[in-house]
Scaffold this motif. Sequence first.
Motif, PDB file in Angstrom:
ATOM      1  N   ILE A 120       0.815  -1.215   0.000  1.00  0.00           N
ATOM      2  CA  ILE A 120       0.000   0.000   0.000  1.00  0.00           C
ATOM      3  C   ILE A 120       0.851   1.269   0.000  1.00  0.00           C
ATOM      4  CG2 ILE A 120      -1.661   1.335   1.368  1.00  0.00           C
ATOM      5  CD1 ILE A 120      -2.845  -1.425   2.224  1.00  0.00           C
ATOM      6  N   VAL A 121       1.896   1.314   0.809  1.00  0.00           N
ATOM      7  CA  VAL A 121       2.704   2.534   0.912  1.00  0.00           C
ATOM      8  C   VAL A 121       3.359   2.904  -0.422  1.00  0.00           C
ATOM      9  CG1 VAL A 121       4.719   3.587   2.029  1.00  0.00           C
ATOM     10  CG2 VAL A 121       3.005   2.384   3.404  1.00  0.00           C
ATOM     11  N   PRO A 122       4.092   1.992  -1.087  1.00  0.00           N
ATOM     12  CA  PRO A 122       4.678   2.388  -2.371  1.00  0.00           C
ATOM     13  C   PRO A 122       3.632   2.645  -3.458  1.00  0.00           C
ATOM     14  CG  PRO A 122       5.384   0.163  -1.788  1.00  0.00           C
ATOM     15  CD  PRO A 122       4.556   0.676  -0.668  1.00  0.00           C
ATOM     16  N   ALA A 123       2.546   1.890  -3.446  1.00  0.00           N
ATOM     17  CA  ALA A 123       1.504   2.107  -4.460  1.00  0.00           C
ATOM     18  C   ALA A 123       0.837   3.465  -4.267  1.00  0.00           C
ATOM     19  CB  ALA A 123       0.460   0.990  -4.402  1.00  0.00           C
ATOM     20  N   ALA A 124       0.575   3.832  -3.022  1.00  0.00           N
ATOM     21  CA  ALA A 124      -0.034   5.138  -2.755  1.00  0.00           C
ATOM     22  C   ALA A 124       0.935   6.265  -3.093  1.00  0.00           C
ATOM     23  CB  ALA A 124      -0.475   5.230  -1.295  1.00  0.00           C
ATOM     24  N   ALA A 125       2.212   6.097  -2.751  1.00  0.00           N
ATOM     25  CA  ALA A 125       3.212   7.129  -3.076  1.00  0.00           C
ATOM     26  C   ALA A 125       3.338   7.304  -4.593  1.00  0.00           C
ATOM     27  CB  ALA A 125       4.561   6.762  -2.467  1.00  0.00           C
ATOM     28  N   ALA A 126       3.382   6.196  -5.312  1.00  0.00           N
ATOM     29  CA  ALA A 126       3.467   6.278  -6.781  1.00  0.00           C
ATOM     30  C   ALA A 126       2.196   6.885  -7.354  1.00  0.00           C
ATOM     31  CB  ALA A 126       3.704   4.888  -7.370  1.00  0.00           C
ATOM     32  N   GLY A 127       1.046   6.500  -6.813  1.00  0.00           N
ATOM     33  CA  GLY A 127      -0.216   7.063  -7.279  1.00  0.00           C
ATOM     34  C   GLY A 127      -0.281   8.565  -7.067  1.00  0.00           C
ATOM     35  N   LEU A 128       0.186   9.039  -5.907  1.00  0.00           N
ATOM     36  CA  LEU A 128       0.188  10.477  -5.634  1.00  0.00           C
ATOM     37  C   LEU A 128       1.167  11.219  -6.555  1.00  0.00           C
ATOM     38  CD1 LEU A 128      -0.029  10.445  -1.740  1.00  0.00           C
ATOM     39  CD2 LEU A 128      -1.811  11.192  -3.361  1.00  0.00           C
ATOM     40  N   ALA A 129       2.347  10.636  -6.763  1.00  0.00           N
ATOM     41  CA  ALA A 129       3.325  11.264  -7.662  1.00  0.00           C
ATOM     42  C   ALA A 129       2.782  11.341  -9.086  1.00  0.00           C
ATOM     43  CB  ALA A 129       4.637  10.488  -7.630  1.00  0.00           C
ATOM     44  N   LEU A 130       2.176  10.261  -9.538  1.00  0.00           N
ATOM     45  CA  LEU A 130       1.612  10.259 -10.890  1.00  0.00           C
ATOM     46  C   LEU A 130       0.396  11.180 -10.988  1.00  0.00           C
ATOM     47  CD1 LEU A 130       2.006   6.476 -11.668  1.00  0.00           C
ATOM     48  CD2 LEU A 130       3.159   8.341 -12.860  1.00  0.00           C
ATOM     49  N   TRP A 132       0.192  13.978  -9.446  1.00  0.00           N
ATOM     50  CA  TRP A 132       0.756  15.322  -9.625  1.00  0.00           C
ATOM     51  C   TRP A 132       0.974  15.584 -11.120  1.00  0.00           C
ATOM     52  CZ3 TRP A 132       0.839  20.010  -8.577  1.00  0.00           C
ATOM     53  CH2 TRP A 132       1.763  20.861  -9.168  1.00  0.00           C
ATOM     54  N   LEU A 133       1.379  14.569 -11.868  1.00  0.00           N
ATOM     55  CA  LEU A 133       1.518  14.734 -13.318  1.00  0.00           C
ATOM     56  C   LEU A 133       0.173  15.088 -13.946  1.00  0.00           C
ATOM     57  CD1 LEU A 133       3.863  11.786 -14.368  1.00  0.00           C
ATOM     58  CD2 LEU A 133       4.444  14.212 -14.155  1.00  0.00           C
ATOM     59  N   THR A 134      -0.903  14.518 -13.421  1.00  0.00           N
ATOM     60  CA  THR A 134      -2.238  14.837 -13.923  1.00  0.00           C
ATOM     61  C   THR A 134      -2.555  16.309 -13.685  1.00  0.00           C
ATOM     62  OG1 THR A 134      -2.947  12.596 -13.378  1.00  0.00           O
ATOM     63  CG2 THR A 134      -4.685  14.204 -13.810  1.00  0.00           C
ATOM     64  N   VAL A 135      -2.271  16.781 -12.485  1.00  0.00           N
ATOM     65  CA  VAL A 135      -2.526  18.189 -12.153  1.00  0.00           C
ATOM     66  C   VAL A 135      -1.674  19.086 -13.048  1.00  0.00           C
ATOM     67  CG1 VAL A 135      -2.294  19.929 -10.332  1.00  0.00           C
ATOM     68  CG2 VAL A 135      -3.211  17.659  -9.788  1.00  0.00           C
ATOM     69  N   ASP A 136      -0.401  18.757 -13.181  1.00  0.00           N
ATOM     70  CA  ASP A 136       0.501  19.542 -14.030  1.00  0.00           C
ATOM     71  C   ASP A 136       0.009  19.544 -15.480  1.00  0.00           C
ATOM     72  OD1 ASP A 136       3.057  20.968 -14.501  1.00  0.00           O
ATOM     73  OD2 ASP A 136       3.559  19.153 -15.635  1.00  0.00           O
ATOM     74  N   TRP A 137      -0.458  18.404 -15.959  1.00  0.00           N
ATOM     75  CA  TRP A 137      -0.954  18.300 -17.333  1.00  0.00           C
ATOM     76  C   TRP A 137      -2.177  19.198 -17.533  1.00  0.00           C
ATOM     77  CZ3 TRP A 137      -5.590  16.495 -19.405  1.00  0.00           C
ATOM     78  CH2 TRP A 137      -5.596  16.280 -20.779  1.00  0.00           C
ATOM     79  N   VAL A 138      -3.128  19.144 -16.608  1.00  0.00           N
ATOM     80  CA  VAL A 138      -4.343  19.961 -16.717  1.00  0.00           C
ATOM     81  C   VAL A 138      -3.979  21.441 -16.700  1.00  0.00           C
ATOM     82  CG1 VAL A 138      -6.470  20.636 -15.528  1.00  0.00           C
ATOM     83  CG2 VAL A 138      -5.909  18.223 -15.788  1.00  0.00           C
ATOM     84  N   LEU A 139      -3.122  21.844 -15.766  1.00  0.00           N
ATOM     85  CA  LEU A 139      -2.718  23.249 -15.685  1.00  0.00           C
ATOM     86  C   LEU A 139      -1.987  23.691 -16.953  1.00  0.00           C
ATOM     87  CD1 LEU A 139      -1.490  23.429 -11.977  1.00  0.00           C
ATOM     88  CD2 LEU A 139      -3.666  24.240 -12.905  1.00  0.00           C
ATOM     89  N   GLY A 140      -1.135  22.824 -17.493  1.00  0.00           N
ATOM     90  CA  GLY A 140      -0.375  23.162 -18.695  1.00  0.00           C
ATOM     91  C   GLY A 140      -1.232  23.215 -19.946  1.00  0.00           C
ATOM     92  N   VAL A 141      -2.096  22.247 -20.122  1.00  0.00           N
ATOM     93  CA  VAL A 141      -2.933  22.197 -21.327  1.00  0.00           C
ATOM     94  C   VAL A 141      -3.884  23.382 -21.375  1.00  0.00           C
ATOM     95  CG1 VAL A 141      -4.812  20.915 -22.442  1.00  0.00           C
ATOM     96  CG2 VAL A 141      -2.768  19.721 -21.704  1.00  0.00           C
ATOM     97  N   PHE A 142      -4.434  23.751 -20.233  1.00  0.00           N
ATOM     98  CA  PHE A 142      -5.394  24.843 -20.212  1.00  0.00           C
ATOM     99  C   PHE A 142      -4.767  26.193 -19.839  1.00  0.00           C
ATOM    100  CE2 PHE A 142      -7.930  20.979 -19.554  1.00  0.00           C
ATOM    101  CZ  PHE A 142      -8.723  21.075 -20.678  1.00  0.00           C
ATOM    102  N   GLY A 143      -3.449  26.210 -19.631  1.00  0.00           N
ATOM    103  CA  GLY A 143      -2.754  27.457 -19.356  1.00  0.00           C
ATOM    104  C   GLY A 143      -3.187  28.138 -18.075  1.00  0.00           C
ATOM    105  N   VAL A 144      -3.439  27.360 -17.046  1.00  0.00           N
ATOM    106  CA  VAL A 144      -3.909  27.896 -15.765  1.00  0.00           C
ATOM    107  C   VAL A 144      -2.708  28.235 -14.874  1.00  0.00           C
ATOM    108  CG1 VAL A 144      -5.281  27.348 -13.707  1.00  0.00           C
ATOM    109  CG2 VAL A 144      -6.006  26.516 -15.947  1.00  0.00           C
ATOM    110  N   ALA A 145      -2.798  29.323 -14.143  1.00  0.00           N
ATOM    111  CA  ALA A 145      -1.822  29.711 -13.117  1.00  0.00           C
ATOM    112  C   ALA A 145      -0.394  29.832 -13.665  1.00  0.00           C
ATOM    113  CB  ALA A 145      -1.871  28.734 -11.942  1.00  0.00           C
TER     114      ALA A 145
END
Length: 193
Positions: A120-130, A132-145
């Motif tokens: 659970i610990v490594p899977a949750a850590a990897a899930g959270l890190a990945l 963050w890529l989702t958040v970065d992708w959304v912000l980048g694609v839509f030019g937010v912030a």
Amino acid sequence: MAVNAMRPPAAAPAPAPASAGPATERPVPHWARTVARLIPLIGLPVCLWRLPIGFGFQMGMDLPSSPQPLWLTVPYVFTLSLLSEAFALLCSGLVRGWGEVVPDAVPVFGGRRIAPSVVIVPAAAAGLALTWLTVDWVLGVFGVAGFSFVGYTNGWWRALAVTVSGLFVLWGPLLLALTCSYHRRRCRPARTS
């Protein structure tokens, strides 16, 4: 009667597929098995997208050309792609028996129960890190912030890049969902009706 004699004999029913390893302690939800099968497939397009970049093709990116030696870029891109797919395939351990008990073929540790926190610990850590890529992708694609996506020479290249990378960034939230399902199955007491 002559017509029936010409028909081929009925085929025997197909045998049930062999189990992919030992069963889990408690049943895995159907959606979780489906998600675990999809994760390597959603990572594959971005792995294929990277390959031409390793050979110096810009894939429509509007970036200054900075030629790198092929002996460096090609192994880097192939290794990154292979590791991405290997980790994506490891996600299936969250819905398979080998994610709960070490397979017997593993020397010394074979047959031992895996503590849920070790998964659970490594899977949750990897899930959270990945994620963050989702958040970065959304912000980048839509030019937010103030975030921005790399420029492309035309809209078709951009659409392809956004689609391919958009599939890849689904990995984080899907991995978190699988991790929650694994935690629910392994750490909560079974319901009795």
